[in-house]
Write an enzyme that holds these catalytic residues in place. Structure first.
Site, PDB file in Angstrom:
ATOM      1  N   ARG A 173     -10.181   0.714   8.372  1.00 59.95           N
ATOM      2  CA  ARG A 173      -9.593  -0.583   8.667  1.00 59.95           C
ATOM      3  C   ARG A 173     -10.598  -1.538   9.287  1.00 59.95           C
ATOM      4  O   ARG A 173     -10.258  -2.662   9.639  1.00 59.95           O
ATOM      5  CB  ARG A 173      -8.472  -0.377   9.651  1.00 59.95           C
ATOM      6  CG  ARG A 173      -7.278  -1.195   9.274  1.00 59.95           C
ATOM      7  CD  ARG A 173      -6.134  -0.608  10.028  1.00 59.95           C
ATOM      8  NE  ARG A 173      -4.990  -1.404   9.928  1.00 59.95           N
ATOM      9  CZ  ARG A 173      -3.912  -1.040   9.236  1.00 59.95           C
ATOM     10  NH1 ARG A 173      -3.895   0.057   8.542  1.00 59.95           N
ATOM     11  NH2 ARG A 173      -2.874  -1.806   9.248  1.00 59.95           N
TER      12      ARG A 173
ATOM     13  N   ARG B 200      11.563  -6.079   5.442  1.00 60.21           N
ATOM     14  CA  ARG B 200      11.433  -4.629   5.208  1.00 60.21           C
ATOM     15  C   ARG B 200      12.362  -3.845   6.141  1.00 60.21           C
ATOM     16  O   ARG B 200      12.511  -4.162   7.306  1.00 60.21           O
ATOM     17  CB  ARG B 200       9.994  -4.183   5.453  1.00 60.21           C
ATOM     18  CG  ARG B 200       9.846  -2.669   5.367  1.00 60.21           C
ATOM     19  CD  ARG B 200       8.417  -2.211   5.291  1.00 60.21           C
ATOM     20  NE  ARG B 200       7.626  -2.643   6.432  1.00 60.21           N
ATOM     21  CZ  ARG B 200       6.316  -2.459   6.521  1.00 60.21           C
ATOM     22  NH1 ARG B 200       5.654  -1.880   5.536  1.00 60.21           N
ATOM     23  NH2 ARG B 200       5.657  -2.877   7.577  1.00 60.21           N
TER      24      ARG B 200
ATOM     25  N   ARG C 140      10.824  -1.739  11.484  1.00 62.44           N
ATOM     26  CA  ARG C 140       9.681  -1.253  12.240  1.00 62.44           C
ATOM     27  C   ARG C 140       9.458  -2.148  13.453  1.00 62.44           C
ATOM     28  O   ARG C 140       9.646  -3.350  13.372  1.00 62.44           O
ATOM     29  CB  ARG C 140       8.426  -1.262  11.339  1.00 62.44           C
ATOM     30  CG  ARG C 140       8.065   0.117  10.840  1.00 62.44           C
ATOM     31  CD  ARG C 140       7.009   0.110   9.782  1.00 62.44           C
ATOM     32  NE  ARG C 140       5.756  -0.529  10.153  1.00 62.44           N
ATOM     33  CZ  ARG C 140       4.655  -0.505   9.388  1.00 62.44           C
ATOM     34  NH1 ARG C 140       4.681   0.139   8.231  1.00 62.44           N
ATOM     35  NH2 ARG C 140       3.567  -1.108   9.770  1.00 62.44           N
TER      36      ARG C 140
ATOM     37  N   ARG D 200      -0.988  -9.056  13.161  1.00 62.15           N
ATOM     38  CA  ARG D 200      -1.542  -8.082  12.208  1.00 62.15           C
ATOM     39  C   ARG D 200      -2.322  -8.794  11.102  1.00 62.15           C
ATOM     40  O   ARG D 200      -3.365  -8.320  10.658  1.00 62.15           O
ATOM     41  CB  ARG D 200      -0.420  -7.232  11.605  1.00 62.15           C
ATOM     42  CG  ARG D 200       0.098  -6.182  12.573  1.00 62.15           C
ATOM     43  CD  ARG D 200       1.500  -5.742  12.249  1.00 62.15           C
ATOM     44  NE  ARG D 200       1.636  -5.059  10.982  1.00 62.15           N
ATOM     45  CZ  ARG D 200       2.787  -4.912  10.331  1.00 62.15           C
ATOM     46  NH1 ARG D 200       3.900  -5.401  10.848  1.00 62.15           N
ATOM     47  NH2 ARG D 200       2.824  -4.280   9.190  1.00 62.15           N
TER      48      ARG D 200
ATOM     49  N   LYS E 111       0.839  -1.208   0.000  1.00 68.53           N
ATOM     50  CA  LYS E 111       0.000   0.000   0.000  1.00 68.53           C
ATOM     51  C   LYS E 111       0.874   1.258   0.000  1.00 68.53           C
ATOM     52  O   LYS E 111       0.680   2.157  -0.805  1.00 68.53           O
ATOM     53  CB  LYS E 111      -0.932   0.014   1.233  1.00 68.53           C
ATOM     54  CG  LYS E 111      -1.887  -1.167   1.305  1.00 68.53           C
ATOM     55  CD  LYS E 111      -2.853  -1.055   2.481  1.00 68.53           C
ATOM     56  CE  LYS E 111      -2.176  -1.106   3.842  1.00 68.53           C
ATOM     57  NZ  LYS E 111      -1.499  -2.368   4.165  1.00 68.53           N
TER      58      LYS E 111
HETATM   59  P1  AP5 Z   1       4.812  -1.615   1.903  1.00 63.68           P
HETATM   60  O1  AP5 Z   1       4.526  -0.784   0.699  1.00 63.68           O
HETATM   61  O2  AP5 Z   1       5.526  -0.986   3.038  1.00 63.68           O
HETATM   62  O3  AP5 Z   1       3.458  -2.370   2.381  1.00 63.68           O
HETATM   63  P2  AP5 Z   1       2.193  -1.842   3.160  1.00 63.68           P
HETATM   64  O4  AP5 Z   1       0.981  -2.459   2.551  1.00 63.68           O
HETATM   65  O5  AP5 Z   1       2.214  -0.343   3.263  1.00 63.68           O
HETATM   66  O6  AP5 Z   1       2.455  -2.538   4.550  1.00 63.68           O
HETATM   67  P3  AP5 Z   1       2.317  -1.985   6.037  1.00 63.68           P
HETATM   68  O7  AP5 Z   1       3.058  -2.908   6.923  1.00 63.68           O
HETATM   69  O8  AP5 Z   1       2.666  -0.522   6.101  1.00 63.68           O
HETATM   70  O9  AP5 Z   1       0.769  -2.154   6.258  1.00 63.68           O
HETATM   71  P4  AP5 Z   1       0.038  -2.155   7.592  1.00 63.68           P
HETATM   72  O10 AP5 Z   1      -1.349  -1.977   7.134  1.00 63.68           O
HETATM   73  O11 AP5 Z   1       0.306  -3.310   8.464  1.00 63.68           O
HETATM   74  O12 AP5 Z   1       0.714  -0.924   8.390  1.00 63.68           O
HETATM   75  P5  AP5 Z   1       0.205   0.531   8.760  1.00 63.68           P
HETATM   76  O13 AP5 Z   1       1.374   1.408   8.818  1.00 63.68           O
HETATM   77  O14 AP5 Z   1      -0.962   0.931   7.935  1.00 63.68           O
HETATM   78  O15 AP5 Z   1       5.651  -2.908   1.405  1.00 63.68           O
HETATM   79  C1  AP5 Z   1       6.081  -3.895   2.331  1.00 63.68           C
HETATM   80  C2  AP5 Z   1       7.437  -4.477   1.873  1.00 63.68           C
HETATM   81  O16 AP5 Z   1       7.234  -5.176   0.640  1.00 63.68           O
HETATM   82  C3  AP5 Z   1       8.517  -3.425   1.582  1.00 63.68           C
HETATM   83  O17 AP5 Z   1       9.762  -3.929   1.973  1.00 63.68           O
HETATM   84  C4  AP5 Z   1       8.440  -3.224   0.055  1.00 63.68           C
HETATM   85  O18 AP5 Z   1       9.687  -2.854  -0.485  1.00 63.68           O
HETATM   86  C5  AP5 Z   1       8.023  -4.629  -0.417  1.00 63.68           C
HETATM   87  N1  AP5 Z   1       7.163  -4.590  -1.612  1.00 63.68           N
HETATM   88  C6  AP5 Z   1       6.148  -3.728  -1.871  1.00 63.68           C
HETATM   89  N2  AP5 Z   1       5.562  -4.015  -3.052  1.00 63.68           N
HETATM   90  C7  AP5 Z   1       6.216  -5.116  -3.539  1.00 63.68           C
HETATM   91  C8  AP5 Z   1       6.058  -5.898  -4.727  1.00 63.68           C
HETATM   92  N3  AP5 Z   1       5.111  -5.620  -5.645  1.00 63.68           N
HETATM   93  N4  AP5 Z   1       6.894  -6.950  -4.904  1.00 63.68           N
HETATM   94  C9  AP5 Z   1       7.856  -7.238  -3.978  1.00 63.68           C
HETATM   95  N5  AP5 Z   1       8.051  -6.535  -2.838  1.00 63.68           N
HETATM   96  C10 AP5 Z   1       7.235  -5.478  -2.625  1.00 63.68           C
HETATM   97  O19 AP5 Z   1      -0.349   0.286  10.238  1.00 63.68           O
HETATM   98  C11 AP5 Z   1       0.504  -0.073  11.287  1.00 63.68           C
HETATM   99  C12 AP5 Z   1      -0.270  -0.166  12.581  1.00 63.68           C
HETATM  100  O20 AP5 Z   1      -0.830   1.123  12.910  1.00 63.68           O
HETATM  101  C13 AP5 Z   1      -1.480  -1.114  12.586  1.00 63.68           C
HETATM  102  O21 AP5 Z   1      -1.107  -2.454  12.867  1.00 63.68           O
HETATM  103  C14 AP5 Z   1      -2.332  -0.511  13.700  1.00 63.68           C
HETATM  104  O22 AP5 Z   1      -1.821  -0.850  14.960  1.00 63.68           O
HETATM  105  C15 AP5 Z   1      -2.126   0.985  13.479  1.00 63.68           C
HETATM  106  N6  AP5 Z   1      -3.114   1.539  12.553  1.00 63.68           N
HETATM  107  C16 AP5 Z   1      -2.862   2.041  11.300  1.00 63.68           C
HETATM  108  N7  AP5 Z   1      -4.003   2.436  10.718  1.00 63.68           N
HETATM  109  C17 AP5 Z   1      -4.999   2.186  11.604  1.00 63.68           C
HETATM  110  C18 AP5 Z   1      -6.411   2.365  11.580  1.00 63.68           C
HETATM  111  N8  AP5 Z   1      -7.032   2.858  10.498  1.00 63.68           N
HETATM  112  N9  AP5 Z   1      -7.115   1.988  12.672  1.00 63.68           N
HETATM  113  C19 AP5 Z   1      -6.498   1.484  13.773  1.00 63.68           C
HETATM  114  N10 AP5 Z   1      -5.191   1.269  13.859  1.00 63.68           N
HETATM  115  C20 AP5 Z   1      -4.426   1.617  12.783  1.00 63.68           C
HETATM  116 MG    MG Z   2       2.364   1.031   4.839  1.00 62.84          MG
END
Ligand code: AP5
Ligand code: MG
Length: 216
Positions: A88, A127, A160, A171, A13
């Protein structure tokens, strides 16, 4: 253009959001990034969010909804925005819908990035992120030029705190239970489009562009 990016942890994402928002010149609103910024700066919000994030749990809806509403009320969102990681769960989606309806606004696209579970675990475990500029790397698929150092700003890369295997599995479980039902929620409005996120980054982006590019 108003876009929601859906997908499990590690789906790409953040990676795709960066490209879309550069291309469409709209703000990238990642609730995860907002929480991490507050954790880094040791704010009250950061202290609260950390208790949930490190365990792989969702931050309470009331807190998260308020942050998003405040952010969406800023001037730079007038011409559109991209939401990454929000909503979410169904309750957050309903809250967003109410807020947008009050503002007379509508979402244009919900992009659902689909990736195999094994790849998600590999992506998250490998990552590395830059704590200074936020650039994202992967030890195997996207290594920096110098090991452990950010190509863009020279800062030392970190992992992270929620990318350890225990938090990753939690997660993924939270995603299945709470976030996946959003696919059905947005199917009802006919807004959702599935994207095969197993492909290389550029190909995924090409597919996204093919779906939303004409709206620019
Ligand atoms: P990356 O692009 O970083 O993936 P991502 O989908 O953004 O993954 P996240 O871990 O950020 O998602 P998340 O939803 O768990 O975390 P968030 O920060 O939202 O890519 C991942 C890896 O893969 C990288 O190394 C990249 O290089 C590689 N990659 C990407 N595309 C690729 C491809 N096509 N091929 C190969 N490799 C690839 O949330 C974190 C925490 O915050 C949550 O757990 C929760 O506690 C809290 N939180 C966030 N939002 C909310 C909400 N709305 N409500 C409540 N709590 C929330
Ligand atoms: Mg992300």
């Amino acid at each position: 253009m108003r876009i929601i990016l859906l997908g499990p942890p590690g789906a790409g994402k953040g990676t795709q959001a960066e490209r879309i928002t550069n291309d469409f010149k709209i703000p990238h609103i990642s609730t995860g990034d907002i929480f991490r910024y507050n954790i880094k700066n040791n704010t009250e919000l950061g202290k609260l969010a950390k208790q949930y994030i490190d365990k792989g749990l969702l931050v309470p809806d009331a807190v998260t909804n308020k942050i998003v509403e405040d952010r969406l009320s800023k001037d730079d969102c007038k011409n559109g925005f991209l939401l990454d990681g929000y909503p979410r769960n169904v309750s957050q989606a309903e809250s967003l819908e109410k807020f947008l309806a009050n503002e007379n606004l509508k979402i244009d696209h919900v992009l659902n990035i689909i990736v195999d579970r094994d790849s998600l675990v590999e992506r998250l475990s490998g990552r590395r992120v830059c704590p200074s500029c936020g650039a994202t790397y992967h030890v195997v698929t996207k290594p920096p030029k110098i090991e452990g150092i950010c190509d863009k700003c020279g800062e030392k890369l970190i992992q992270r705190t929620d990318d350890n295997i225990e938090s990753v599995l939690k997660r993924l479980e939270v995603y299945e239970d709470e976030t996946k039902p959003l696919i059905e929620y947005y199917s009802k409005t006919n807004l959702i489009r599935n994207i095969d996120g197993n492909k290389p980054v550029n190909e995924v982006y090409n597919d996204i562009q093919a779906l939303i590019g004409d709206d620019k």
